[in-house]
Design an enzyme around this catalytic site. Structure first.
Site, mmCIF file in Angstrom:
data_model
loop_
_atom_site.group_PDB
_atom_site.id
_atom_site.type_symbol
_atom_site.label_atom_id
_atom_site.label_comp_id
_atom_site.label_asym_id
_atom_site.label_seq_id
_atom_site.Cartn_x
_atom_site.Cartn_y
_atom_site.Cartn_z
ATOM 1 N N HIS A 139 0.882 -1.177 0.000
ATOM 2 C CA HIS A 139 0.000 0.000 0.000
ATOM 3 C C HIS A 139 0.916 1.222 0.000
ATOM 4 C CE1 HIS A 139 -2.598 -2.828 2.378
ATOM 5 N NE2 HIS A 139 -3.595 -2.243 1.765
ATOM 6 N N ASP A 185 2.227 2.082 3.435
ATOM 7 C CA ASP A 185 3.090 1.077 4.076
ATOM 8 C C ASP A 185 4.552 1.446 3.878
ATOM 9 O OD1 ASP A 185 0.827 -0.522 4.302
ATOM 10 O OD2 ASP A 185 1.336 -1.748 2.557
HETATM 11 C C1 XUL Z 1 -7.744 -6.505 4.286
HETATM 12 C C2 XUL Z 1 -6.959 -6.902 3.115
HETATM 13 C C3 XUL Z 1 -6.082 -5.850 2.533
HETATM 14 C C4 XUL Z 1 -6.004 -5.874 1.049
HETATM 15 C C5 XUL Z 1 -5.238 -4.727 0.452
HETATM 16 O O1 XUL Z 1 -8.533 -7.513 4.816
HETATM 17 O O2 XUL Z 1 -6.998 -8.035 2.695
HETATM 18 O O3 XUL Z 1 -4.829 -5.972 3.114
HETATM 19 O O4 XUL Z 1 -5.426 -7.050 0.588
HETATM 20 O O5 XUL Z 1 -5.734 -3.500 0.827
#
Ligand code: XUL
Ligand code: CO
Length: 438
Positions: free
Chosen positions: A100, A103
Site C-alpha cells: 500500500h 506502508d
Molecule cells: C484486508 C486486506 C487488505 C487488502 C489490500 O482484509 O486483505 O490488506 O489485501 O488493501
C-alpha cells in the site's frame, strides 16, 4: 545488513531436509505440466503485515521488533524499512512483492507531501528491484486507515474525502505503472456502512461506481496494461462492505458497465468470512470471466474475524489449485501472502518460517492438483454427470429453439421419466484426498 540478514538465502532441499530454513517442496525450477513452479505460483510477500505492522491488536501494543515504525515515519525510517523488506524478499527467494502507498512511504499530511514522499520511496523501490530482480505484483492505496476515511473513501458523505481518495489512487496507480506492476488492487475496506440509519446506500453505490470508472479511465490514459482488481470482503472493518463477495462484485461491475475492465483478487479468509468456500469464490469468478489474483491466508474456524494466518493445510487448497491448473495458471495474478505472524512470533526468523511453510503448502497443493488434472478421473466424473446435455434434448434446450410450452409438450408427449443418478460426491472427495501425498 538488516533485521532479516540473520537467515541465509532459503533454498530447496527436498522433502527429507532437516533444515527448517529450506523449502521441502517449493523448487522454483521444477517443471510442472510444462511450466516452472515459480511461474505457476507467482508468489508475493506483502509489505503491510510483514514490515508495517508491529504486532499490536485492539487489546495490546506491538510485540514485534520493527525499529523503523513509529507514530510518524521519517524518510530515513522508510528507507531502513525498504532495505529490510528487500533483504527479506531476496533471501526468501520470491519473485514478487505487494504494497500500500502508506506502508512504504514517509508519513505525509498534505497531498503535495504525499505525492513527494511516495515518489521518493518509488525511486528507492525501483533501485532495489533492479538490484534484486524482485518484481511488483500489485500496488494499492490505503483508503481506510486515516481518520478522514472513517465514513468511507469514494462512498464518503463528504466529496472532499472522495477527492483525497482520488488523489491517492492517481499517485499510487502511476507509481505502480512506473514500477512495472502487473496489477492494481482496490480493497474497499470502508466502502460500506456501519448503520443503514445514517447511510444512503443507493447514493453510495453511484459514488463508488463513479470512482471506479475514473480509475479505469486513468489506467487507459496512462497506458497501464496491468489488471485492475477489486478485492471482495463481506465485513470488517465495516459492518457491511459493498464488495461482499465475488457474485456481488460481478453484479456491481455489470450494472456499471465495468465487467470487462475489472477483475477480482480473491482472499481465502474473506471468502470464509462471507460464509463461502475459497474454491466457490474462484469458481464464480471463472464462470463470470473475472478471476484475477489470490490473497493467500486462512482464518481460524473458531474465530469470526480476519485472522490472516499463514496457510498450512494443503488438502484444503487443492480444489482451488485444480481450477488454477485447469486454467493453465494466472494471467497477471499470483499468490500474494496477505498473512501475518501471531503476536508471539517475535523473532525475525519467524517471518521466514511462516512464509516457507506457506509457500511449501501451496506447492504441495499445486503438485496434487497437477496430478489430479493429469489423471483426469475428476474431470471424467464431471463430464459423465452432464453427458445428457450433449444429447439431442440438451442441445435443443440450449439452442433456444424450444419455448417453455414447447418443451413442456415435448416432455409430456415423450413421457419423460428421468431416473436419479449418482452424483459420486464421495468418489470426487476421495480423488482429492488420495492425491495429497506431497
Ligand atoms: C484486508 C486486506 C487488505 C487488502 C489490500 O482484509 O486483505 O490488506 O489485501 O488493501
Ligand atoms: Co487482502
Amino acid at each position: 545488513m538488516s533485521l532479516f540478514s540473520t537467515v541465509e538465502p532459503v533454498r530447496f532441499e527436498g522433502p527429507d531436509s532437516q533444515n527448517e530454513f529450506a523449502y521441502r517442496v517449493y523448487d522454483r525450477n521444477r517443471v510442472v505440466l510444462g511450466k516452472r513452479m515459480d511461474e505457476w505460483l507467482r508468489v508475493a510477500v506483502c509489505y503491510w503485515h510483514s514490515f508495517n505492522w508491529p504486532g499490536h491488536d485492539i487489546f495490546g501494543a506491538g510485540t514485534l521488533p520493527r525499529p523503523w515504525l513509529g507514530a510518524s515515519i521519517s524518510q530515513e525510517m522508510a528507507d531502513v524499512k525498504l532495505t529490510a523488506a528487500f533483504d527479506f524478499f531476496k533471501r526468501l527467494g520470491v519473485p514478487y512483492f505487494t504494497f500500500h502507498d502508506v506502508d512504504a512511504m514517509a508519513t505525509a499530511t498534505t497531498l503535495k507531501e504525499h505525492a513527494n514522499n511516495l515518489k521518493k520511496i518509488e525511486d528507492g523501490m525501483a533501485a532495489r528491484m533492479a538490484d534484486t530482480g524482485v518484481k511488483l505484483l500489485w500496488g494499492t492505496a490505503n483508503l481506510f486507515s486515516h481518520p478522514r476515511y472513517a465514513g468511507g473513501a469514494s462512498t464518503s458523505p463528504d466529496p472532499e474525502v472522495f477527492a483525497w481518495a482520488a488523489a491517492q489512487v492517481r499517485c499510487c496507480l502511476e507509481t505502480t505503472h512506473r514500477l512495472g506492476g502487473e496489477n492494481y488492487v482496490l480493497w474497499g475496506g470502508r466502502e460500506g456502512y456501519d448503520s443503514l440509519l445514517n447511510t444512503d446506500l443507493g447514493r453510495e453505490l453511484e459514488q463508488y461506481a463513479r470512482f471506479l470508472s475514473m480509475v479505469v479511465e486513468h489506467k487507459h490514459k496512462i497506458g497501464f496494461k496491468g489488471t485492475i482488481l477489486i478485492e471482495p470482503k463481506p465485513f470488517e472493518p465495516t459492518k457491511h462492505q459493498y464488495d461482499h463477495d465475488v457474485a456481488a462484485v460481478y453484479a456491481f461491475l455489470q450494472r456499471y458497465g465495468l465487467a470487462k475492465e475489472v477483475k477480482v483478487n480473491i482472499e481465502v479468509n474473506h471468502a470464509t468470512l462471507a460464509g463461502l468456500d475459497f474454491e466457490h469464490e474462484i469458481a464464480v469468478a471463472r464462470a463470470c470471466g473475472i478471476f484475477g489474483s489470490i490473497d493467500i491466508n486462512r482464518g481460524d474456524p473458531r474465530n469470526g474475524w480476519d485472522t490472516d494466518q499463514f496457510p498450512n493445510n494443503a488438502q484444503e487448497l487443492v480444489p482451488s489449485l485444480v481450477q488454477l491448473v485447469q486454467d493453465k495458471g494466472f494471467a497477471t495474478g499470483g499468490f500474494n501472502f496477505d498473512a501475518k505472524l501471531r503476536r508471539q512470533s517475535v523473532e525475525p526468523a519467524d517471518l521466514y518460517l511462516a512464509h516457507i511453510g506457506g509457500i511449501d503448502t501451496i506447492s504441495r497443493a499445486l503438485l496434487a492438483a497437477a496430478d489430479i488434472v493429469t489423471e483426469g478421473a475428476l474431470e471424467k466424473l464431471k463430464q459423465k454427470r452432464y453427458e445428457g446435455w450433449g444429447g439431442s434434448l440438451g442441445k435443443r434446450i440450449n439452442s433456444g429453439e424450444l419455448s417453455l410450452a414447447g418443451l413442456a409438450d415435448l416432455a409430456t408427449d415423450q413421457g419423460l421419466n428421468p431416473v436419479p443418478r449418482s452424483g459420486r460426491q464421495e468418489l470426487a472427495e476421495s480423488i482429492i484426498a488420495r492425491h495429497c501425498k506431497y
